[in-house]
Enzyme design. Sequence first.
Site: not given
Ligand code: PEP
Length: 243
Positions: A91, A159, A165, A224-225, A9-11, A203, A89
């Site tokens: 966010e 999640e 993050g 994500g990241g 997920n590049w957000k 994470s 999600h």
């Molecule tokens: C996400 O945004 O779905 C996520 C899991 O982010 P991260 O891996 O950066 O914690």
Amino acid sequence: MRRKLAAGNWKMNGLRADLAELQTLAERHSDATVDILICPPATLICACQETLFDIGGQDCHAVTAGAHTGDISAQMLADAGATYVITGHSERRADHAETDSMIAAKSMAAYAAGLSTVICIGETLAERDAGTTLDIIDRQLAGSVPANATAYNTVIAYEPVWAIGTGKVPTLAQIGQVHAHIRARLTARFTDGDNMRILYGGSVKGSNAAEIFAVPEVDGALVGGASLKADDFSPIITALAAS
Ligand code: PEP
């Protein structure tokens, strides 16, 4: 048999220059034995069509078209070449006050457009500290996952909001408990619930991926990241394929 899935997920990150990361990833994983899904910003979906990977949106509107400035419909995502969309999600739930029923409506719009969904659920830290994690999971599963979800059109992503993050990850026992709980609920509700994939997200990195993928009922990760750079996402894909 559930095929493993590594989803990125590049957000709100990524310009055309960053597509070089996908090129690198494709060179390293052209013979991947796991499914790989990239959810770039909507602006890059068309440009991603050349890649080997499944491409997904990060959100969609619940209706097909209309006066909704700035929104994007599931049909538009499909038209641009997406085959998946993330719904619910945390966010989106937090920044856009998305409720379970809105997420179910978006997911149904996705199915109608021929997209599969990655439906996200997970507790906040306050909810975990209050001991209500499984209640939250039950409420979100019941409210966000439509009755016509199937193993073919739906992936669930667990999640924990406090792990996204932050670099904080639940213990393997905590991940295992929630995934087993989700599996039991899916199996009880859907005839093919045993085949629905459940991803862990929060994470995930190359350094912790293998131990997370060894937890029963973890069918992959939503990342994500660490999905933004090929050097970071690649070890996660490799760990998943080896699990
Ligand atoms: C996400 O945004 O779905 C996520 C899991 O982010 P991260 O891996 O950066 O914690």
